[in-house]
Write a protein that holds these residues in place. Structure first.
Motif, PDB file in Angstrom:
ATOM      1  N   CYS A 177      46.671 -26.798  16.241  1.00 53.75           N
ATOM      2  CA  CYS A 177      48.117 -27.013  16.157  1.00 53.75           C
ATOM      3  C   CYS A 177      48.467 -28.295  15.405  1.00 53.75           C
ATOM      4  N   ARG A 186      50.476 -23.365  29.772  1.00 53.17           N
ATOM      5  CA  ARG A 186      49.545 -23.858  28.763  1.00 53.17           C
ATOM      6  C   ARG A 186      48.149 -23.277  29.003  1.00 53.17           C
ATOM      7  N   VAL A 204      42.474 -25.835  20.588  1.00 55.60           N
ATOM      8  CA  VAL A 204      43.831 -25.343  20.340  1.00 55.60           C
ATOM      9  C   VAL A 204      44.730 -26.490  19.881  1.00 55.60           C
ATOM     10  N   ASP A 205      44.600 -27.646  20.538  1.00 55.60           N
ATOM     11  CA  ASP A 205      45.388 -28.817  20.150  1.00 55.60           C
ATOM     12  C   ASP A 205      45.094 -29.227  18.711  1.00 55.60           C
ATOM     13  N   HIS A 224      50.070 -22.876  23.693  1.00 57.38           N
ATOM     14  CA  HIS A 224      49.850 -24.311  23.493  1.00 57.38           C
ATOM     15  C   HIS A 224      50.631 -25.106  24.531  1.00 57.38           C
TER      16      HIS A 224
END
Length: 224
Positions: A197, A148, A193-194, A170
């Motif tokens: 997504c 990750r 990034v979270d 991710h």
């Protein structure tokens, strides 16, 4: 076994940027080098002030990239030029020249990765040059594992076809180790990034995102 095969097939259709439907490219071709209308972004005369890392020589050591994503925030990445000197030098050179400014993350797969850096915005484009793939399957030692937050280079089926497209993990995907040139890791900003997504919904299992919904990379600046 079926699950593993599916992941590998999905990888070939997703991370390497080869479109199963063509999109100006065919499986097995360099995703940034197809002669059938594939766009290569020119970077001449577009230098960005404030980038302190010179690429006159191949880089070594650790460098720090700041990726600003419009409406989402900032991702800070530690680049390891000792593990992947060719890859880091290429990435920094493009960032210094402003290549990435205004490009997007065009492929998003929650639980896998986000991919960007394509001037076409569909996985078929790249910069003017391609580079050697710095991974063990291509005869290059690279000990960065695809966990990750790791940043790595996308490519076609050709091992030396990486250009400008990159992806940020991710989630962990160690089966990519030895097949793709990982070259650094996020030190701050995985929440960005979270969020990408979680909020951007792809239209298919390959992570395709319509251009109007693709998160925009405002800039990438690299300093020591």
């Amino acid at each position: 076994m079926k699950k593993t095969v599916s992941l590998i097939m999905l990888l070939l259709l997703t991370v390497i940027g080869v479109s199963a439907c063509g999109a100006g490219n065919t499986a097995g071709h360099d995703s940034s080098g197809d002669s059938t209308g594939v766009k290569k972004k020119s970077v001449s005369g577009s230098s960005v002030s404030g980038a302190a890392v010179s690429t006159d020589k191949q880089l070594t050591g650790i460098h720090h990239a700041v990726i600003k994503v419009k409406d989402y925030g900032t991702i800070k990445v530690k680049l390891d030029a000792d593990a992947a000197p060719i890859t880091v030098t290429n990435f920094v050179k493009l960032a210094n020249e402003g290549f990435y400014n205004g490009l997007t993350f065009h492929r998003i797969m929650a639980g896998f990765m986000i991919q960007g850096g394509d001037p076409n915005g569909d996985g078929t484009g790249g910069a003017e040059e391609t580079i050697k793939g710095e991974f063990s399957a291509n005869g290059v030692e690279n000990n960065i594992s695809h966990e990750r937050g790791v940043i790595s280079m996308a490519r076609s089926t050709s091992p030396d076809s990486a250009s400008s497209q990159f992806f940020i993990m991710h989630s962990e995907a160690e089966y990519l180790d030895g097949q793709y040139a990982a070259f650094g890791k996020v030190t701050k900003g995985m929440k960005v990034v979270d969020k990408i997504c979680a909020s951007v919904q792809p239209t298919d299992k390959e992570g395709t995102v319509p251009k109007e919904n693709q998160p925009v990379i405002e800039s990438i600046v690299v300093k020591d």
